[in-house]
Design a protein around this motif. Sequence first.
Motif, PDB file in Angstrom:
ATOM      1  N   ALA A  48       1.437  -1.084  10.265  1.00 27.45           N
ATOM      2  CA  ALA A  48       0.165  -0.360  10.132  1.00 27.45           C
ATOM      3  C   ALA A  48      -0.300  -0.344   8.680  1.00 27.45           C
ATOM      4  N   TRP A  49       0.645  -0.319   7.749  1.00 26.55           N
ATOM      5  CA  TRP A  49       0.296  -0.345   6.329  1.00 26.55           C
ATOM      6  C   TRP A  49      -0.022  -1.753   5.844  1.00 26.55           C
ATOM      7  N   ARG A  51      -0.513  -4.966   7.737  1.00 26.56           N
ATOM      8  CA  ARG A  51      -1.377  -5.949   8.397  1.00 26.56           C
ATOM      9  C   ARG A  51      -2.841  -5.503   8.396  1.00 26.56           C
TER      10      ARG A  51
ATOM     11  N   PRO B  38       5.858  -6.686   1.265  1.00 23.40           N
ATOM     12  CA  PRO B  38       4.907  -5.738   0.672  1.00 23.40           C
ATOM     13  C   PRO B  38       5.576  -4.698  -0.212  1.00 23.40           C
ATOM     14  N   VAL B  41       6.340   1.228   1.022  1.00 22.16           N
ATOM     15  CA  VAL B  41       5.538   2.454   1.129  1.00 22.16           C
ATOM     16  C   VAL B  41       6.461   3.668   1.134  1.00 22.16           C
ATOM     17  N   ILE B  44       5.124   9.651   3.143  1.00 26.35           N
ATOM     18  CA  ILE B  44       3.850  10.298   2.834  1.00 26.35           C
ATOM     19  C   ILE B  44       4.019  11.812   2.934  1.00 26.35           C
ATOM     20  N   GLY B 202       0.522  -6.479  -0.525  1.00 24.97           N
ATOM     21  CA  GLY B 202       0.830  -6.643   0.898  1.00 24.97           C
ATOM     22  C   GLY B 202       0.402  -5.480   1.765  1.00 24.97           C
ATOM     23  N   LEU B 203      -0.609  -4.725   1.334  1.00 26.58           N
ATOM     24  CA  LEU B 203      -0.983  -3.506   2.045  1.00 26.58           C
ATOM     25  C   LEU B 203      -2.376  -3.635   2.675  1.00 26.58           C
ATOM     26  N   GLY B 204      -2.506  -4.638   3.551  1.00 31.29           N
ATOM     27  CA  GLY B 204      -3.805  -4.887   4.185  1.00 31.29           C
ATOM     28  C   GLY B 204      -4.268  -3.773   5.102  1.00 31.29           C
ATOM     29  N   GLY B 205      -3.323  -3.039   5.695  1.00 30.84           N
ATOM     30  CA  GLY B 205      -3.697  -1.961   6.606  1.00 30.84           C
ATOM     31  C   GLY B 205      -4.035  -0.663   5.915  1.00 30.84           C
ATOM     32  N   LEU B 206      -3.657  -0.553   4.640  1.00 28.56           N
ATOM     33  CA  LEU B 206      -3.883   0.683   3.887  1.00 28.56           C
ATOM     34  C   LEU B 206      -5.361   0.925   3.642  1.00 28.56           C
ATOM     35  N   PRO B 233      -3.278   9.276   1.950  1.00 21.54           N
ATOM     36  CA  PRO B 233      -2.172   8.334   1.740  1.00 21.54           C
ATOM     37  C   PRO B 233      -2.541   7.179   0.816  1.00 21.54           C
ATOM     38  N   ILE B 237      -0.292   6.319  -2.394  1.00 21.72           N
ATOM     39  CA  ILE B 237       0.339   5.002  -2.488  1.00 21.72           C
ATOM     40  C   ILE B 237      -0.277   4.199  -3.630  1.00 21.72           C
TER      41      ILE B 237
END
Lengths: 340, 340
Positions: A48-49, A51, B38, B41, B44, B202-206, B233, B237
Amino acid sequence: MRAFDAPLHGGRLQEARRLFPGAPEPFIDLSTGINPLPYPVPPIEPPAWTRLPEPEKIAALEDAAAKAYGVAGGSMVVALPGTQLLISLLPRLSPQATVAILSPTYGEYARSFAAAGSRVVEMNTLAELADAPYAVICNPNNPDGRSFDGTVLFEFARRRAGSGLLLVDESFVDLERGSLSVAPHLPQPGLVVLRSLSKAYGLGGLRLGFALAHPDLIAAIRAPLGPWPVSGPAIDIGMRTLADRTWLVAARQRLTRDVARLDSLLREANLAVIGGTLLFRLVESNEAPALFHRLGEAGILVRSFDYRPDWLRFGMLGGEDEWQRLAAALSFTPASSNRD
Amino acid sequence: MRAFDAPLHGGRLQEARRLFPGAPEPFIDLSTGINPLPYPVPPIEPPAWTRLPEPEKIAALEDAAAKAYGVAGGSMVVALPGTQLLISLLPRLSPQATVAILSPTYGEYARSFAAAGSRVVEMNTLAELADAPYAVICNPNNPDGRSFDGTVLFEFARRRAGSGLLLVDESFVDLERGSLSVAPHLPQPGLVVLRSLSKAYGLGGLRLGFALAHPDLIAAIRAPLGPWPVSGPAIDIGMRTLADRTWLVAARQRLTRDVARLDSLLREANLAVIGGTLLFRLVESNEAPALFHRLGEAGILVRSFDYRPDWLRFGMLGGEDEWQRLAAALSFTPASSNRD
């Protein structure tokens, strides 16, 4: 009309600490309408972070929102990184000469439209909004809790058909009883409904909300947001919260009890509760400015209003320690003017 | 000029599974330029999910970004819920008659501007962009890795001064050696730089990125995003990643080795590597369409290009198992046309 250039949002604890440097910690933040006992956030799966959110996952989230909000299909839903983004964007993407806002209400509407060059007229009744090409209604309303049945707003939207947009902000509707939401009546041309996970679910930092509207309008809102408008964790958490009716029912029961407890606490302090929802209560008192400072010095932040200095809005309390501290702080309030 | 209505993004694993239903799982996604190892993480803290992000925290994040990117101050930075939002929004917020894009490059620029009604011209040299009122350059470029030194782009921006906007997308710059970034030269009127946590970290979903520009431009970009543009978050991050130079240096070392390994694997399969960055490699081959399908059937998704069927882009690999599977899949490639 008041100036729109000074947004005074709730949740500004760092500012409160500057204002009340001697206040005991932890500060109790009653300045928002955010549920103090939030939905329990599950552990986030690493993808989730990392992709990029896949379109199929966003579509599944929008389907889940459609189901939760009683909308006929996911094509009438677009996920947003918080409804505030759309509130700030819409005035710039769709400039209007005049915007009528059912007032007083959440200040960002007037501020965003004024900043985008619109003339903002603040109206006090639904009837006054009938001919406005662009109209905004918060239902239930913040800060006074005024509400309309969904069928009333739907009839209102139908009579306005063909005359621009009607934006209904339902950020505070999730926990209310009855059929306040106009969402199940969609699609209706020109009608846009906003829903949020920030308030009832207590997830203000998650940044997840939805716009609900006719598919054509949804497509127009979706395009400028690009292919990845919401985060991976927001998708995962949103899927779970929206499907969890049990949690919502339990939250409603608890908050119904807590609102009754808060109202009686406020009444004991000779404060008149003039409105609210299950997530905040509005108090009217000539002592409001003094009380704001007294509470602040006790480490309790409530919401004041520049346009109504005699109003204070109280958010809901969390743990028992917060109740005790509020009760203690209120008992020191001199009960004067309201007894006259 | 090609059509801009069919975005083919990387990272579409669900689509890949439909395309290659018999492929072994797990699918290896080499279709993006996202670092497969990535940034780790951290856990949180609950308030990041529940509280509305405070302006002081957003300002601190923007200060951290300024420091990391070599910009003189946080007033030249605005945090975004992913740079893509701005790429999609800018064309609509700031309509332009004609937009010149250094091409070929990331397709969303042409698509967003065309959708907003701009005429898009795709140019192949910097000189051709000199007189364009609105120009877009990705540096280093995706998918071919073409790059300019930051001082070259700064001189280019200075010569253009007064003629509209120059958008420099530095999404892939973090890991590159040398001084490619033009950010340290800011402020420069009309120059907007985009940075992202999606690729190197590497944090495409963030969904976290930044725009860097003159404070006046930053204020104009910030206004339509509202007071809470990024999630709690993402702030937490982002603060950690931006301050962690050690991790970035280690990632650069590892990826330098991995790129050499991937290049030799591709060469052994008679595939010519014609460009790339530390996060992706571009291959040119007449066998590209066949190879795309062969790899897909082996559960490996790479990026193809509708406008260059002879190109394939390979993202970087993660674990040793991925290397083994790619090596096995490539060794089945018939080495024909390139040997002629």
